[in-house]
Design an enzyme around this catalytic site. Sequence first.
Site, PDB file in Angstrom:
ATOM      1  N   LYS A 267       0.859  -1.188   0.000  1.00  0.00           N
ATOM      2  CA  LYS A 267       0.000   0.000   0.000  1.00  0.00           C
ATOM      3  C   LYS A 267       0.886   1.226   0.000  1.00  0.00           C
ATOM      4  O   LYS A 267       2.007   1.193   0.535  1.00  0.00           O
ATOM      5  CB  LYS A 267      -0.875   0.018   1.258  1.00  0.00           C
TER       6      LYS A 267
ATOM      7  N   ASP B   9      -6.913   4.182  -4.363  1.00  0.00           N
ATOM      8  CA  ASP B   9      -7.520   3.980  -3.051  1.00  0.00           C
ATOM      9  C   ASP B   9      -8.178   5.322  -2.706  1.00  0.00           C
ATOM     10  O   ASP B   9      -8.332   6.181  -3.587  1.00  0.00           O
ATOM     11  CB  ASP B   9      -6.448   3.561  -2.020  1.00  0.00           C
TER      12      ASP B   9
HETATM   13  N1  GLU Z   1      -7.291   0.014  -2.904  1.00  0.00           N
HETATM   14  C1  GLU Z   1      -8.065  -1.165  -3.201  1.00  0.00           C
HETATM   15  C2  GLU Z   1      -8.103  -2.096  -2.000  1.00  0.00           C
HETATM   16  O1  GLU Z   1      -7.942  -1.684  -0.873  1.00  0.00           O
HETATM   17  C3  GLU Z   1      -7.651  -1.827  -4.498  1.00  0.00           C
HETATM   18  C4  GLU Z   1      -6.238  -2.288  -4.581  1.00  0.00           C
HETATM   19  C5  GLU Z   1      -5.816  -2.757  -5.963  1.00  0.00           C
HETATM   20  O2  GLU Z   1      -6.636  -2.759  -6.873  1.00  0.00           O
HETATM   21  O3  GLU Z   1      -4.652  -3.111  -6.097  1.00  0.00           O
HETATM   22  O4  GLU Z   1      -8.366  -3.265  -2.115  1.00  0.00           O
END
Ligand code: GLU
Length: 412
Positions: A108, A148
């Site tokens: 992340k 996100d």
């Molecule tokens: N931010 C989204 C999550 O928390 C998607 C992450 C992604 O697609 O890599 O799952």
Amino acid sequence: MLSAFDNAMTLVEGTAKLLKFSEKYPTHKIVERLRIPDKIIMFRSTLQKDDGRMAVYSSFRVQHSDVLGPYKGGTRFDERVDLDEVKALALWMTLKTALVNIPFGGAKGGISVDPKKLSETELERLVRKYTSRLVSDIGPSVDIPAPDMGTGAREMAWIYDEYRKHREVAKGVVTGKPVEIGGSLGRLAATGKGVVCTMLEAVRELGMEDYTVAVQGFGNVGSHAALDLWKRGVSIVAVGDVTGNIHNPEGLDIEELITYCKKKGGVKGFPGSTPLKNIISCQCDVLLPCAMENVIRGRNARHIKAKLVVEGANGPTTPNADSILEERGVTVVPDILANAGGVIVSYYEWVQNREGFYWEEADVEERLFKLLRKTYARVSDYANTNQVSLRTAAYSLALGKIAKAMVARGIQ
Ligand code: GLU
């Protein structure tokens, strides 16, 4: 102050105990390897504002684990972003991708910034700065960012474009891109529709009929979930966002609410609705927390009226609140299952980028729902067989797979 990472690790440790990891894998230090991320990248992003002044922001990318494949996870722009939160979100990605069986690890990123306070040109400069600092750490087979909270297709396009300046033209370096430059059809609504898909599985299992829904958070996840439900004729009686909570026991018109939000910047004052003080404990049968961490806590968990909580956000329920809900017989569909639709379609986007062959939206959705239903059934079976909550079941399946992969990859 609640630490999201400590909360997440409490669950990991509890589940590892249930699974008897220390007896099964005495030399592999599974829990310890999940507590310390593979790599933490923390740096300063500087930005020259449009008026010439300089701004400085704390910036992060946490690569939690690549035991199951390249690091994967979103990029959050929010003033509250800090290292603890990014670590927790990265750990949840490791668990999420493991649970739904897609060949990625967890990561992340984020910047501690309020993107609403920046102009579009300032934002573009900031995203490019952030990306240029990360070019050696990301890549289509290394670490693949995505959107996100506070970021979307526009920011992903800038990441893609900046990366190509420094390295190579690689569509698969980032997912959640605009469709015109290699994004997948169906990615934008995937998380919200996935929340609905898992919610409907739970509703069916619980034998609920004529139920009402409250949605906390009306960003990309909450608005798409609400719209999907509204189109199915489900009554959404309350919606909340940063501007306030609104209520209508007869049901809100979600299509009109979305148009209203585009004009007014939030749900507050929506015609035909009344303001509502507390959405978490409002009168409804299903609660969808789709905003952020730690909103369901010890003090409000006791007052929740809903029989079913489906976690569109990551980590909305504290471990303490989780025990209270379990005690009270409230079913919780956990985040790593309920909101996995986003990363699943990110995976499909990455596959399409590698193949250079693009799928129809209906194909994307069919695959997404099939995988989510199958995963829901695995989690629910495990929960029934072992008499545990859906969350413990989901964590057990995810951690079981991660542990086997760690052992298979050896100690050196
Ligand atoms: N931010 C989204 C999550 O928390 C998607 C992450 C992604 O697609 O890599 O799952």
